[in-house]
Design an enzyme around this catalytic site. Sequence first.
Site, PDB file in Angstrom:
ATOM      1  N   LYS A 117       0.751  -1.142  -0.188  1.00  0.00           N
ATOM      2  CA  LYS A 117       0.101  -0.134  -0.027  1.00  0.00           C
ATOM      3  C   LYS A 117       0.811   1.206   0.057  1.00  0.00           C
ATOM      4  O   LYS A 117       0.141   2.363  -0.069  1.00  0.00           O
ATOM      5  CB  LYS A 117      -0.774   0.070   1.277  1.00  0.00           C
ATOM      6  CG  LYS A 117      -2.112  -0.656   0.931  1.00  0.00           C
ATOM      7  CD  LYS A 117      -3.391  -0.612   1.561  1.00  0.00           C
ATOM      8  CE  LYS A 117      -4.406  -1.818   1.237  1.00  0.00           C
ATOM      9  NZ  LYS A 117      -5.721  -1.463   1.882  1.00  0.00           N
ATOM     10  N   LYS A 201      -4.307  -8.958  -7.164  1.00  0.00           N
ATOM     11  CA  LYS A 201      -5.834  -9.368  -6.421  1.00  0.00           C
ATOM     12  C   LYS A 201      -6.896  -8.351  -6.785  1.00  0.00           C
ATOM     13  O   LYS A 201      -6.696  -7.048  -7.043  1.00  0.00           O
ATOM     14  CB  LYS A 201      -5.218  -8.929  -4.975  1.00  0.00           C
ATOM     15  CG  LYS A 201      -6.630  -9.363  -4.091  1.00  0.00           C
ATOM     16  CD  LYS A 201      -6.096  -9.216  -2.578  1.00  0.00           C
ATOM     17  CE  LYS A 201      -6.099  -7.648  -2.068  1.00  0.00           C
ATOM     18  NZ  LYS A 201      -7.019  -7.499  -0.858  1.00  0.00           N
ATOM     19  N   LYS A 204     -11.417  -3.779  -3.831  1.00  0.00           N
ATOM     20  CA  LYS A 204     -12.402  -2.402  -3.636  1.00  0.00           C
ATOM     21  C   LYS A 204     -11.554  -1.158  -4.321  1.00  0.00           C
ATOM     22  O   LYS A 204     -12.388  -0.377  -4.955  1.00  0.00           O
ATOM     23  CB  LYS A 204     -12.708  -2.252  -2.357  1.00  0.00           C
ATOM     24  CG  LYS A 204     -13.427  -3.150  -1.753  1.00  0.00           C
ATOM     25  CD  LYS A 204     -13.723  -2.786  -0.263  1.00  0.00           C
ATOM     26  CE  LYS A 204     -14.035  -3.729   0.723  1.00  0.00           C
ATOM     27  NZ  LYS A 204     -12.569  -4.185   1.347  1.00  0.00           N
TER      28      LYS A 204
END
Length: 342
Positions: A117, A201, A204
């Site tokens: 991230k 992956k 969202k």
Amino acid sequence: MATTFAPRIFSGIQPSGGITLGNYLGALKRFVEKQDEGIETIYCMVDMHAITVWQDPETLRHQTREGAAAFIAAGIDPARSILFNQSQVAAHAQLAWIFNCVARMGWMSRMTQWKDKTAGKNAEAASLGLFAYPALMAADIMAYHATMVPVGEDQKQHLELTRDIAIKFNNDYGVEYFPVVEPLIEGVATRVMSLRDGTKKMSKSDPSDQSRINLTDDADTIAGKIRKAKTDAAPLPDTAGALRDRPEARNLVSIYAALAGHTVDQVIADFAGAQFGSFKPALADLAVAKLSPITTEMNRLMKDPAEIDRILGHGADRAEAISRPIVDRVYDITGMIRSRRG
Ligand code: AQP
């Protein structure tokens, strides 16, 4: 004698966006199966995790309700499972602080989700909460003495960290207070991949909406996204092993298998030699058949947000009743004076 802990399941989903097919197959669908096996189940919209990256307040409220509606529409019965949002139960934040003082900086900095991230970004500008996220997750689980946590593959490392924190707490204080939790990573779709890139992956927060199927997508949108999903030019093979170096093809076959309740081998037996021109419409039909009833029920539930809030509040009361004494005892163990309680 070693302490034994009653089987209890805890898991959560972040309301950091709409619920995706990855969240559904990797987590939500299995949450329902665990509930239906009769194990005590506690499920949570983890809104405090969501704000580790910026969330617009109104959007966060909407997504928390929408996530709760997805749980119920997918089969979570709020009378049998405890369903609530994390911020309504203070034990999560209270235990997280204790765990921040147990976990080591080195452990946290090795977390791949933290690295992913912050990759290519200025890590110095990331929130302290994003760094400490796994300690809050450990607190979510341990505040209930949960013994099993159904999650997707991406959460395996955080579960290992939860075990390390629990073991260190027990050792530091010379107690057998926290259970050593088991991750439940099961099924054929523990890692659903992006429809645009079979090595990433499905998420969202992916900037491309085409990369994912959302539980709020209508039938035409689902069919369109599957039609445009990236694939290679070869037909489907006649063995599952031959999918190894074909990530996009493997992803679509795994999604089909998970939605149909089949193994990958069964899907391959049915579609060996098929071109994507015929497999994709079959997958789209199956996805629409499985997801549309959930979407319809979510839309119905979202017409009454006050009722969703009532369900979350009732769940929070039940969650509080379990976690309050567990965290009170942690305060006693760690030497915090609690003289207000009498
Ligand atoms: N692609 C996936 N395949 C299988 N399981 C998945 N999960 C998430 N993505 C996939 C599982 O869903 C549960 C809830 O995940 P989360 O909301 O806590 O956060 P996440 O894992 O970070 O999911 P997202 O969708 O990628 O969210 P963002 O984009 O906000 O980070 C977990 O059990 C997870 O394993």
